[in-house]
Write an enzyme that holds these catalytic residues in place. Structure first.
Site, PDB file in Angstrom:
ATOM      1  N   GLY B 688     -51.823 -29.576  -7.507  1.00  0.00           N
ATOM      2  CA  GLY B 688     -51.115 -30.254  -6.266  1.00  0.00           C
ATOM      3  C   GLY B 688     -50.334 -29.443  -5.677  1.00  0.00           C
ATOM      4  O   GLY B 688     -49.754 -28.340  -5.938  1.00  0.00           O
ATOM      5  N   GLU B 691     -46.249 -32.235  -3.410  1.00  0.00           N
ATOM      6  CA  GLU B 691     -44.650 -32.501  -3.894  1.00  0.00           C
ATOM      7  C   GLU B 691     -44.246 -30.999  -4.393  1.00  0.00           C
ATOM      8  O   GLU B 691     -43.045 -30.917  -4.013  1.00  0.00           O
ATOM      9  CB  GLU B 691     -44.838 -33.451  -5.227  1.00  0.00           C
ATOM     10  CG  GLU B 691     -45.447 -34.728  -5.009  1.00  0.00           C
ATOM     11  CD  GLU B 691     -45.118 -35.744  -5.868  1.00  0.00           C
ATOM     12  OE1 GLU B 691     -45.209 -36.841  -5.521  1.00  0.00           O
ATOM     13  OE2 GLU B 691     -45.108 -35.338  -7.223  1.00  0.00           O
TER      14      GLU B 691
END
Lengths: 316, 731
Positions: B688, B691
């Site tokens: 990811g 974030e």
């Protein structure tokens, strides 16, 4: 928002008469503040009298060499006017420091003067507020006060006036022209237009019920270096923590007005004679009598330093 | 399909479609206003009435009486539902407080009624006529004073201890012991929480804005006491969530209750003031950090304690998480403590834990590096670890933090950084700051259904959501790569609870997990297609719209000549996350100017260097990172939900009071992705980034402010009033 009726006035006098006769009526021009307040039921007019057709949207020279700005001149147009940019730079700069392009396109000169405080407690109808409900009390006192007044506040209210334009008008010694239902016209000096809160913070201006602003007049140009310094946490689209409108002359003299510190644009003419001696000297008089909280005491230091920057910059 | 051995070469590695900076496929729909958002689904259902929520005027206590008579008599009103009328409601698994309060009030602006009317204006006007009397109870609203009564939370924050922290810290020749605070923050996404509810008999359809469709459908069913299979959630487009839409909120439940009472479909959107006190927020923290080093700068002891508050039954902000993994050091300690506060419920906001945790830790590291006289980049490099420092037998799957730091330092011109307060550019004091970025890579089970249509188009269906992140596009890229078709021949359908259950969007797990699920389904579809064509699936190559084995080459759509071919599968995960620590890394560099007179702080430029596995689409990934950097800048400089500790609410509950950065605050941003694949994460070899981009930004900004001015502020946000009295006096 409560249900309301809507009508478009044909003449300033007729508009004034309509609102004077009906305590539930309000003028509406740009609506950039009033409509938001109506949605939150902070303002609850039963009748809106639209003044946009009154042809008060011109900027014309006055016979004593100044300018007469129609009440409906949009903030964008006023800021862009060549005469304003040339001779009243502080006004143009103050306008462009406020709101956003979209809001300035709608907002009017008179409406800007009449916009209401951004005190967060005023904006929450669950909180007591002497502006919304006289006598209810003030939730802001003892609460979150970082953005609130340090000068001229009272036990009833510590709100500030949010306008940038009004601070520039104050330094320029503008006057507010009005008409009443019986056709009487008067000119209110900007210094007397906005009121301190005292025990009646819901009474924000010198206007009588139904009295309609028709224009704002500027005296003939005073020269000097014009600046508007707006200090805020983000670079744009925020209300001033402190703002400084300044006109500084070659000899070091000049005028200073502050925004973001009081219920009205803050100017102390008597203090201005100290300007040639610098920011600290002028601030002593300008900020005399300040009452602060731990959250907003920084505004005094900030004002003094922002004045210092304005003076230094003007000297080139 | 189960992913339990490291990925080897697979069709994704062709990188014909994956890894390309493609425009998002939903872009034209959005830029032309045709993407259907929840509140606008008049195409889906006719005759919708409007609901308006009434919120509690107190923070804690009871409703003593409600007078609905004037509201009921108001023009256009169809129904009013309060807790008294709603019948028994349960609390959702993912909620802390009841979504419809009364008679007990748990927090300010907790919903106490919904008014349904023919028009929005009628509903709003009538809501203003609902009269509620309350009896206030004493509440606890101040974290600092509740801190000493805080306890060990049941979930989400075990203490950790390795070696003997206290002794090692006491003995360390160089040490730092400081306390930092981060405020409550709001998600402030563009689209508010919004839902349209329609009942058909006992079946409920809900067009809503929700990041986690399966969690949402479950909690709607549980809250309303209806069978799960009777609830259908549809959330194909979401105007931002940032964790604020991980869970079902009042808009969905009250729309359902209002629709039942009115006998009509009902739509509800929360107003902006409601967004701050009615929904969730990122909780404030108080963090104490102690780090000891030897004289050479090697960490010998590192301890991080964090305090936050929440309603009874709530959870902590897990701000110490990264400290367990980010730096080496033999003696380690973390503690998380939770106080009971009667403020609105705290919950996840973009990089929960790490975002506020790194705002503290990475300033502490900067302070310590200065004490040691070591450059902060070098100090971090010196204390790098390639293994889990609590369990050295467990390596990181990939860890290229040092390369991020070095690359960033080089590109940013870090060598030009001077001592604090030394650089001036006109009226600006100029400084640079750096911070490490760290966020764990989470993998979640995710399913998808893929169908080869007779037209040759490949349709993908999964309940995955696109919260503005680019899910549509990377899922289409995955299917295109796997099936050997151009992107234009893939049709992606998301966000519907009738589709296979995906990972959803949260915790930056969505991109890798959901595409891995699509990968699994495509592997099955390839087998089915090969079977239909009489080809050996193991040998088949899918490219250019054809299936090839040896000299044989058949058009893909031939497999669907007698009807669509459908396959469904999921990806689940074995022990690789246990044997290897999977994390994402980065380095943030920030240059700020601080006005010498007014102490106004303005960012001048920002750079992020990220190492986060394979970047599936560099364009959408970059958008994620720059957006997160903006959010980090907001956290550093302006975002604070101000608590009125007397009354118990967030005072600045609109976007005039809760400031987020505007364009003028963000002049220049650059993002560099290191070329990386992580075979431990999934067949996609991706991780990811959504974030990671916010993690460390706040500290980099704060460190830059220190470098510019020589003033260290440990209470966020760093605003000019905290600098003003300490600003250097200039000649």
């Amino acid at each position: 928002m409560r249900a309301f009726t809507y009508e478009r006035a044909k003449s300033p006098r007729e508009a004034a008469a309509a609102v004077a006769a009906d305590p539930t009526a309000r003028f509406i021009a740009g609506g950039t503040n009033l409509l938001d307040l109506m949605k939150l039921e902070i303002e609850t007019p039963a009748r809106l009298v639209d003044v946009n057709d009154l042809k008060l949207d011109e900027i014309t020279p006055t016979k004593d060499g100044g300018l007469r700005i129609g009440a409906l001149v949009r903030n964008t147009d006023l800021a862009a006017d060549k005469r304003v940019r040339k001779d009243y730079g502080v006004l143009s700069r103050a306008l462009l420091a406020g709101a956003s392009g979209q809001l300035r396109n709608k907002a009017t000169t008179a409406g800007n003067l009449l916009q209401r405080t951004r005190c967060p407690y005023f904006y929450d109808t669950n909180m007591p507020c002497n502006k919304r409900t006289p006598g209810a009390g003030c939730a802001a006192i003892g609460g979150f006060t970082r953005s609130l007044a340090v000068l001229g506040a009272s036990e009833a209210c510590i709100a500030t006036h949010p306008s940038d334009m009004a601070v520039a008008l104050r330094v320029l010694d503008a006057a507010v022209e009005t008409v009443t239902p019986d056709g009487t016209e008067r000119s209110i000096p900007i210094a007397e237009f906005h009121r301190l809160p005292g025990q009646t913070p819901h009474v924000e201006t010198a206007l009588a019920r139904g009295e309609l602003i028709t224009a704002v007049t500027l005296p003939k140009p005073i020269g000097g270096v014009h600046a508007y310094r707006k200090v805020r946490d983000r670079a744009s689209y925020a209300f001033a923590l402190v703002s400084v409108a300044s006109v500084i002359h070659k000899d070091g003299g000049g005028r200073i007005a502050l925004g973001g510190v009081a219920h009205k644009p803050w100017r102390v003419e008597a203090a201005e004679s100290s300007l040639p001696r610098g920011a600290k000297a002028v601030s002593e008089g300008l900020l005399a009598g300040a009452r602060t909280t731990t959250q907003n005491a920084f505004k005094l230091t900030l004002a003094e330093r922002a004045i210092g920057a304005a003076v230094t910059e003007a000297r080139g | 399909m189960k992913f339990d051995t490291p990925a080897t070469t697979n069709p994704i590695d062709q990188l014909k479609v994956i890894g390309k900076p493609l425009d998002r496929i939903d872009g034209p729909l959005k830029t032309t206003g045709r993407a259907p958002y929840a509140y606008e689904r008049h195409d889906a259902i006719p005759d919708i009435a409007y609901g308006y929520v009434v919120g509690a005027a107190i923070a804690k206590g009871r409703i003593t009486s409600m007078d609905l008579s004037r509201a009921k008599a108001a023009p256009g009103v169809l129904a009013i539902v309060t807790a008294a009328e709603a019948g028994k409601l349960a609390k959702g698994d993912f909620n802390t407080a009841m979504l419809l309060g009364g008679p007990e009030i748990q927090h300010y602006h907790q919903a106490v009624a919904i008014v349904v009317a023919e028009t929005f204006e009628q509903a709003r006007a009538a809501a203003g006529l609902v009269k509620v009397d309350y009896e206030r109870a004493k509440g606890t609203f101040d974290l600092a004073s509740a801190k000493d009564g805080a306890t060990k939370p049941k979930d989400g924050g075990p203490d950790s201890a390795v070696g003997d922290f206290e002794a090692a810290f006491a003995a360390a020749p160089v040490k730092l012991d400081e306390t930092y605070t981060t405020p409550d923050q709001g998600h402030a996404m563009m689209e508010p929480h919004a839902s349209i509810a329609a009942w058909k008999g006992d079946k409920l359809s809900l067009w809503t804005s929700n990041q986690m469709i399966a969690w949402g459908a479950g909690d709607v069913a549980k809250t309303l006491g209806v069978p799960r299979e009777n609830v259908r959630l549809m959330s194909p487009f979401i105007g931002g969530g940032f964790g604020g839409k991980l869970f079902v909120r009042a808009d969905a439940i009250l729309a359902a209750l209002g629709a039942k009472a009115a006998g009509r479909p009902v739509k509800v959107a929360l107003t902006r003031p409601f967004m701050f006190n009615n929904t969730t927020h990122r909780p404030a923290t108080i963090q104490r950090i102690r780090i000891g080093t030897d004289r050479a700068g090697k960490i010998t002891a590192i301890g991080h304690e964090s305090w936050s508050g929440d309603l009874p039954g709530g959870g902590p902000e897990t701000a110490v998480q990264q400290t367990r993994l980010l730096y080496a050091g033999e003696n380690r300690m973390t503690k998380t403590r939770l106080a009971v506060l009667d403020l609105p419920e705290g919950n996840a906001m973009r990089a929960p834990g790490e975002a506020p945790g790194l705002m503290a830790l990475e300033v502490a590291v900067d302070e310590l590096a200065e004490k040691l006289g070591i450059d902060p980049v070098e100090f971090r490099v010196l204390n790098d670890t390639q293994v889990d420092p609590e369990k050295p037998s467990r390596p990181f799957s990939q860890r290229r933090l040092n390369e991020c730091l070095r690359t960033g330092a080089d590109k940013f011109g870090w060598s030009r950084r001077a001592k604090p307060g030394q650089v001036r550019d006109g009226r600006w004091l100029v400084g640079m700051g750096v911070a490490a970025a760290f966020r764990n890579n989470l993998v979640m089970k995710s399913a998808a259904r893929v169908r080869l249509e007779t037209s040759g188009v490949v349709t993908v269906e999964t309940d995955m959501t696109d919260i503005g992140t680019g899910s549509y596009t990377i899922i289409a890229q995955t299917a295109a790569e796997m099936m050997g078709v151009p992107l234009t021949r893939v049709n992606v359908r998301l966000g519907d609870s009738s589709f296979p259950v995906s990972a959803g969007s949260g915790g930056q797990w969505g991109a890798n997990s959901s595409t891995a699920g699509v990968y699994a389904a495509c592997v099955k579809l390839r087998e089915a297609v090969a079977g239909k064509l009489g080809l050996d699936a193991a040998q088949a190559q899918f490219a250019d719209g054809r299936v090839k084995v040896g000299n044989q080459s058949l058009p893909l759509e031939q497999a669907a000549a007698s009807g669509p071919v459908t396959a469904e599968d999921f990806m689940e995960y074995g022990d690789l996350t246990k044997t290897h620590q999977q994390s994402t890394f980065g380095a943030h560099f920030v240059e700020v100017g601080v006005d010498a007179d007014t102490a106004e702080i303005r960012i001048r430029r920002m750079l992020a260097v990220c190492a986060a596995g394979r970047i599936l689409n560099p364009k959408s990934a970059r958008s994620q990172v720059i957006g997160a950097m903006v959010m980090g800048a907001g956290a550093a400089l302006m975002e604070e939900l101000v608590v009125d500790k007397r009354i118990g609410f967030f005072v600045n509950h609109d976007l005039a009071g809760y400031e987020v950065p505007v364009h003028a605050d963000i002049p220049h941003q650059e993002v560099i992705f290191l070329d990386e694949t992580d075979p431990m994460s999934s067949p996609m070899k991706a991780k990811g980034v959504g974030e990671l981009g916010i993690c460390g930004v706040g500290a980099a900004v704060a460190n830059a402010i220190y470098n510019a001015t020589g003033v260290r502020v440990r209470e966020y946000p760093v605003t000019l009033d905290k600098l003003l009295e300490k600003m250097p006096v200039l000649a």
